[in-house]
Motif scaffolding. Structure first.
Motif, PDB file in Angstrom:
ATOM      1  N   GLN A   9     -13.673  10.092   3.972  1.00 27.49           N
ATOM      2  CA  GLN A   9     -14.271   9.883   2.413  1.00 27.49           C
ATOM      3  C   GLN A   9     -13.548  10.622   1.473  1.00 27.49           C
ATOM      4  N   LEU A  10     -12.656  11.771   1.950  1.00 28.58           N
ATOM      5  CA  LEU A  10     -11.784  12.461   0.804  1.00 28.58           C
ATOM      6  C   LEU A  10     -10.647  11.568   0.577  1.00 28.58           C
ATOM      7  N   ARG A  12     -10.582   8.224   0.857  1.00 30.27           N
ATOM      8  CA  ARG A  12     -11.251   6.965   0.029  1.00 30.27           C
ATOM      9  C   ARG A  12     -11.489   7.460  -1.514  1.00 30.27           C
ATOM     10  N   GLU A  13     -12.129   8.566  -1.825  1.00 28.58           N
ATOM     11  CA  GLU A  13     -12.137   8.938  -2.913  1.00 28.58           C
ATOM     12  C   GLU A  13     -10.846   9.128  -3.725  1.00 28.58           C
ATOM     13  N   ALA A  14      -9.760   9.281  -2.974  1.00 30.08           N
ATOM     14  CA  ALA A  14      -8.410   9.509  -3.835  1.00 30.08           C
ATOM     15  C   ALA A  14      -7.682   8.353  -3.575  1.00 30.08           C
ATOM     16  N   SER A  15      -8.250   7.115  -3.362  1.00 30.43           N
ATOM     17  CA  SER A  15      -7.867   5.937  -3.534  1.00 30.43           C
ATOM     18  C   SER A  15      -6.670   5.629  -2.466  1.00 30.43           C
TER      19      SER A  15
END
Lengths: 144, 144
Positions: A9-10, A12-15
């Motif tokens: 998730q981390l 993903r959130e950072a692209s």
DNA sequence: AGGACTTACTTGATCCATTCAAGAGAAGTG
DNA sequence: CACTTCTCTTGAATGGATCAAGTAAGTCCT
């Protein structure tokens, strides 16, 4: 293992793409706070044999850029990394063995100190390194 | 030149032999505060052609050991040296160009800060690095 | 699901600040 | 002035980190 989904998730959130080396690095840094690059490479390879050291360097740079990791480099030491980010904490470093421990920041958000004269610099962070001797090295010095 | 006798005296007091390379290094660091090793080597050779880089490294190490110089090494930069010692001052560093300026310490003697939890370490110094942008780099960022 | 596009990883070489080692030379001492 | 010790020169080596090119894998879209 438990945190793999959190790590995904981390990223993903950072692209950032979710890859095995990145998950392995995140886990290795979680499990070895303040470790140097060589230690991290070894820890990563325990999970995922055959990862190139170049990949680890790339990942560490990318995750640091994305603020998922923080790079610390006490003078006289090689680069070290930690996964505790965002709380602007500081470090106490042993002059003798290089051991590092976290020190909470009383203020909590950067910059926690104001310079007496900033010479016109736009200061956004005050980094503090406490220098001294760890309990072990202090004991050795008292009874040589 | 003016300070050569002062430098001689400083070396004597530290039980160090007075040599031409050492005087040249002391003068070079006086004239180039916060300079990196390459800059210091160049400055030394302007006074004293043919000094080996090894000699400069040796001298810098010896003078730092004797507390006549102070070694500072912001992460991402090579080692830098300054001749202002003994007043426990700090530094503000530009994230963009690496420029360094001095910041007086409000307390003046180490350690100027007390850790919230020192983990049993015997802390003798608190080193502070203020991170930000120097006036020049800040101006460039505003008008790119 | 499958293909196209983009990003990441592997391999292998290279860079450069710093250090190591051995012999020649100069500073301090009596 | 000669002796002892520390310092400098020369030349090579170390090692963390980076560069470059080709291959592989993740993500998006239909």
């Amino acid at each position: 293992m438990l945190d793999a989904t959190v790590h995904r998730q981390l990223l993903r959130e950072a692209s950032l793409r979710v890859t095995a080396p990145r998950l392995a690095v995140l886990r290795a840094v979680d499990e070895h706070p303040h470790a140097d690059t060589a230690t991290i490479i070894a820890a990563v390879r325990e999970q995922l044999a055959g990862v190139s050291h170049q990949a680890v360097y790339n990942v560490l740079a990318a995750l640091t850029e994305a603020r998922l990791l923080r790079r610390i480099q006490p003078p006289g030491s090689t680069a070290r990394f930690e996964s505790r980010v965002g709380d602007n904490h500081h470090h106490v470093v042993c002059r003798s063995c290089g051991a590092i421990a976290d020190v909470d920041c009383a203020v909590g958000k950067a910059p926690c100190l104001i310079a007496s004269d900033d010479h016109g610099f736009a200061v956004d962070e005050a980094e503090v390194i406490y220098w001294g001797l760890c309990p072990g090295c202090a004991a050795v010095q008292r009874t040589p």
